[in-house]
Design an enzyme around this catalytic site. Structure first.
Site, PDB file in Angstrom:
ATOM      1  N   PHE A 156      41.367  40.509  38.418  1.00  0.00           N
ATOM      2  CA  PHE A 156      40.188  39.965  39.110  1.00  0.00           C
ATOM      3  C   PHE A 156      40.558  39.512  40.530  1.00  0.00           C
ATOM      4  CE2 PHE A 156      39.245  39.951  34.698  1.00  0.00           C
ATOM      5  CZ  PHE A 156      37.906  40.291  34.621  1.00  0.00           C
ATOM      6  N   HIS A 157      41.265  40.394  41.215  1.00  0.00           N
ATOM      7  CA  HIS A 157      41.609  40.139  42.608  1.00  0.00           C
ATOM      8  C   HIS A 157      42.010  41.462  43.264  1.00  0.00           C
ATOM      9  CE1 HIS A 157      45.598  39.447  40.518  1.00  0.00           C
ATOM     10  NE2 HIS A 157      45.891  40.393  41.374  1.00  0.00           N
ATOM     11  N   ALA A 158      42.143  41.395  44.579  1.00  0.00           N
ATOM     12  CA  ALA A 158      42.732  42.493  45.356  1.00  0.00           C
ATOM     13  C   ALA A 158      43.798  41.872  46.251  1.00  0.00           C
ATOM     14  CB  ALA A 158      41.661  43.196  46.194  1.00  0.00           C
TER      15      ALA A 158
END
Ligand code: TYD
Length: 134
Positions: A49-51
């Site tokens: 749930f990130h980049a």
């Protein structure tokens, strides 16, 4: 657009089992500065749930299975990871989510940079705005 880029890993098989070597800059297109792994993910649990602004990673499911969603801000692709002999490339500026972990799944991550929290984008709306502005 298909965001799924696999890297087939060499698999040295003999009567004792399999050995899978991964060499930075050779097997995978970046030098390896960091290795970590995820295990013990609880049933129904999810990770990611990130980049990342700059980080490139290779994700290898060395035991069990899970699903991975990749999103570049415009397109999304989903894939099942269930093989130890190929890795999924997670380039910079690709939002990723991992879920549907089977029991005893182990995800190995090879990363191009040392850990830096400032390289993370953890808010999806911010990620989409940044990626669409490019
Ligand atoms: P995070 O990257 O958010 O995990 P995931 O992508 O699996 O959901 O990291 C979880 C925590 O671990 C967070 O507090 C940062 C820390 N961490 C490190 O200290 N070093 C590392 O190399 C990584 C990947 C995370």
């Amino acid at each position: 657009m298909n965001l799924i880029k696999w890297i087939d890993l060499p698999c040295i098989l003999d009567e004792r089992g399999a050995l899978v070597p991964i060499e930075g800059g050779i097997t995978i297109p970046f030098d390896i500065r960091r290795v970590y792994f995820l295990h013990g993910v609880m049933r129904g649990g999810a990770r990611g749930f990130h980049a990342h602004f700059t980080l490139h990673q290779l994700m290898v499911c060395i035991g069990g299975s899970c699903r991975v969603l990749l999103d570049n801000g415009r397109d999304r692709s989903e894939v099942i990871l269930d093989r130890a002999d190929r890795g999924l490339l997670i380039p910079n500026m690709v939002w990723h989510e991992m879920y549907d972990f089977s029991d005893n799944t182990v995800l190995l991550l090879l990363a191009s940079e040392h850990y830096s929290e400032s390289d993370y984008i953890r808010d999806y709306d911010q990620f989409r705005d940044i990626s669409r502005a490019k």
